[in-house]
Design a protein around this motif. Structure first.
Motif, PDB file in Angstrom:
ATOM      1  N   ALA A  15     -26.443 102.675 -78.756  1.00 56.88           N
ATOM      2  CA  ALA A  15     -27.651 103.089 -78.034  1.00 56.88           C
ATOM      3  C   ALA A  15     -28.553 103.907 -78.956  1.00 56.88           C
ATOM      4  O   ALA A  15     -29.776 103.739 -78.956  1.00 56.88           O
ATOM      5  CB  ALA A  15     -27.274 103.894 -76.793  1.00 56.88           C
ATOM      6  N   TRP A  16     -27.960 104.787 -79.760  1.00 58.92           N
ATOM      7  CA  TRP A  16     -28.754 105.584 -80.703  1.00 58.92           C
ATOM      8  C   TRP A  16     -29.449 104.673 -81.720  1.00 58.92           C
ATOM      9  O   TRP A  16     -30.617 104.878 -82.044  1.00 58.92           O
ATOM     10  CB  TRP A  16     -27.869 106.604 -81.430  1.00 58.92           C
ATOM     11  N   GLU A  37     -32.685 112.312 -78.754  1.00 54.73           N
ATOM     12  CA  GLU A  37     -33.179 112.793 -77.467  1.00 54.73           C
ATOM     13  C   GLU A  37     -33.292 111.676 -76.427  1.00 54.73           C
ATOM     14  O   GLU A  37     -33.237 111.940 -75.227  1.00 54.73           O
ATOM     15  CB  GLU A  37     -34.552 113.444 -77.656  1.00 54.73           C
ATOM     16  N   HIS A  38     -33.442 110.428 -76.851  1.00 61.75           N
ATOM     17  CA  HIS A  38     -33.733 109.328 -75.933  1.00 61.75           C
ATOM     18  C   HIS A  38     -32.702 108.198 -75.944  1.00 61.75           C
ATOM     19  O   HIS A  38     -32.921 107.177 -75.308  1.00 61.75           O
ATOM     20  CB  HIS A  38     -35.117 108.742 -76.261  1.00 61.75           C
ATOM     21  N   HIS A  39     -31.593 108.370 -76.629  1.00 61.48           N
ATOM     22  CA  HIS A  39     -30.641 107.265 -76.769  1.00 61.48           C
ATOM     23  C   HIS A  39     -30.100 106.757 -75.433  1.00 61.48           C
ATOM     24  O   HIS A  39     -29.824 105.580 -75.293  1.00 61.48           O
ATOM     25  CB  HIS A  39     -29.488 107.644 -77.709  1.00 61.48           C
ATOM     26  N   ALA A  40     -29.991 107.614 -74.437  1.00 63.53           N
ATOM     27  CA  ALA A  40     -29.441 107.179 -73.138  1.00 63.53           C
ATOM     28  C   ALA A  40     -30.320 106.105 -72.495  1.00 63.53           C
ATOM     29  O   ALA A  40     -29.819 105.249 -71.760  1.00 63.53           O
ATOM     30  CB  ALA A  40     -29.289 108.369 -72.202  1.00 63.53           C
ATOM     31  N   GLN A  41     -31.607 106.125 -72.793  1.00 60.88           N
ATOM     32  CA  GLN A  41     -32.520 105.123 -72.233  1.00 60.88           C
ATOM     33  C   GLN A  41     -32.284 103.742 -72.847  1.00 60.88           C
ATOM     34  O   GLN A  41     -32.748 102.748 -72.304  1.00 60.88           O
ATOM     35  CB  GLN A  41     -33.974 105.534 -72.479  1.00 60.88           C
ATOM     36  N   ALA A  43     -29.138 102.586 -73.648  1.00 60.87           N
ATOM     37  CA  ALA A  43     -27.758 102.163 -73.401  1.00 60.87           C
ATOM     38  C   ALA A  43     -27.756 100.863 -72.589  1.00 60.87           C
ATOM     39  O   ALA A  43     -28.650 100.624 -71.781  1.00 60.87           O
ATOM     40  CB  ALA A  43     -26.995 103.253 -72.659  1.00 60.87           C
ATOM     41  N   VAL A  44     -26.779 100.051 -72.826  1.00 61.76           N
ATOM     42  CA  VAL A  44     -26.607  98.818 -72.055  1.00 61.76           C
ATOM     43  C   VAL A  44     -25.381  98.963 -71.166  1.00 61.76           C
ATOM     44  O   VAL A  44     -24.483  99.746 -71.451  1.00 61.76           O
ATOM     45  CB  VAL A  44     -26.453  97.574 -72.968  1.00 61.76           C
ATOM     46  N   ALA A  45     -25.359  98.204 -70.109  1.00 62.40           N
ATOM     47  CA  ALA A  45     -24.218  98.254 -69.203  1.00 62.40           C
ATOM     48  C   ALA A  45     -22.974  97.725 -69.907  1.00 62.40           C
ATOM     49  O   ALA A  45     -23.034  96.749 -70.657  1.00 62.40           O
ATOM     50  CB  ALA A  45     -24.499  97.432 -67.957  1.00 62.40           C
ATOM     51  N   ARG A  46     -21.885  98.378 -69.670  1.00 60.06           N
ATOM     52  CA  ARG A  46     -20.616  97.926 -70.249  1.00 60.06           C
ATOM     53  C   ARG A  46     -20.106  96.726 -69.466  1.00 60.06           C
ATOM     54  O   ARG A  46     -20.351  96.605 -68.266  1.00 60.06           O
ATOM     55  CB  ARG A  46     -19.576  99.034 -70.184  1.00 60.06           C
ATOM     56  N   PRO A  47     -19.373  95.854 -70.138  1.00 63.64           N
ATOM     57  CA  PRO A  47     -18.786  94.719 -69.409  1.00 63.64           C
ATOM     58  C   PRO A  47     -17.754  95.222 -68.396  1.00 63.64           C
ATOM     59  O   PRO A  47     -17.119  96.251 -68.606  1.00 63.64           O
ATOM     60  CB  PRO A  47     -18.124  93.880 -70.496  1.00 63.64           C
ATOM     61  N   ALA A  48     -17.623  94.514 -67.317  1.00 65.06           N
ATOM     62  CA  ALA A  48     -16.651  94.874 -66.285  1.00 65.06           C
ATOM     63  C   ALA A  48     -15.232  94.672 -66.823  1.00 65.06           C
ATOM     64  O   ALA A  48     -14.967  93.750 -67.577  1.00 65.06           O
ATOM     65  CB  ALA A  48     -16.867  94.030 -65.041  1.00 65.06           C
TER      66      ALA A  48
END
Length: 56
Positions: A15-16, A37-41, A43-48
């Motif tokens: 994500a960073w 400061e913005h890496h969380a934006q 992030a991708v969803a993790r596979p189930a």
């Protein structure tokens, strides 16, 4: 002992990296700081997780 390169750290780092690339592409001089400061934006969803019944 915590794995330094476990799944949580790898997702965070990926994500960073995406945030850093977006900041650089936007021409930001502070891309490194901005990415932290913005890496969380970015992030991708993790596979189930597969359920036990999926392995049949």
């Amino acid at each position: 002992m915590q794995d330094r390169y476990g799944p949580d750290e790898l997702y965070h780092y990926a994500a960073w990296q995406r945030a850093a690339r977006a900041a650089m592409n936007a021409g930001r001089d502070d891309w490194h700081e901005w990415a932290w400061e913005h890496h969380a934006q970015f992030a991708v969803a993790r596979p189930a997780e597969p359920s036990p019944s999926d392995s049949d």
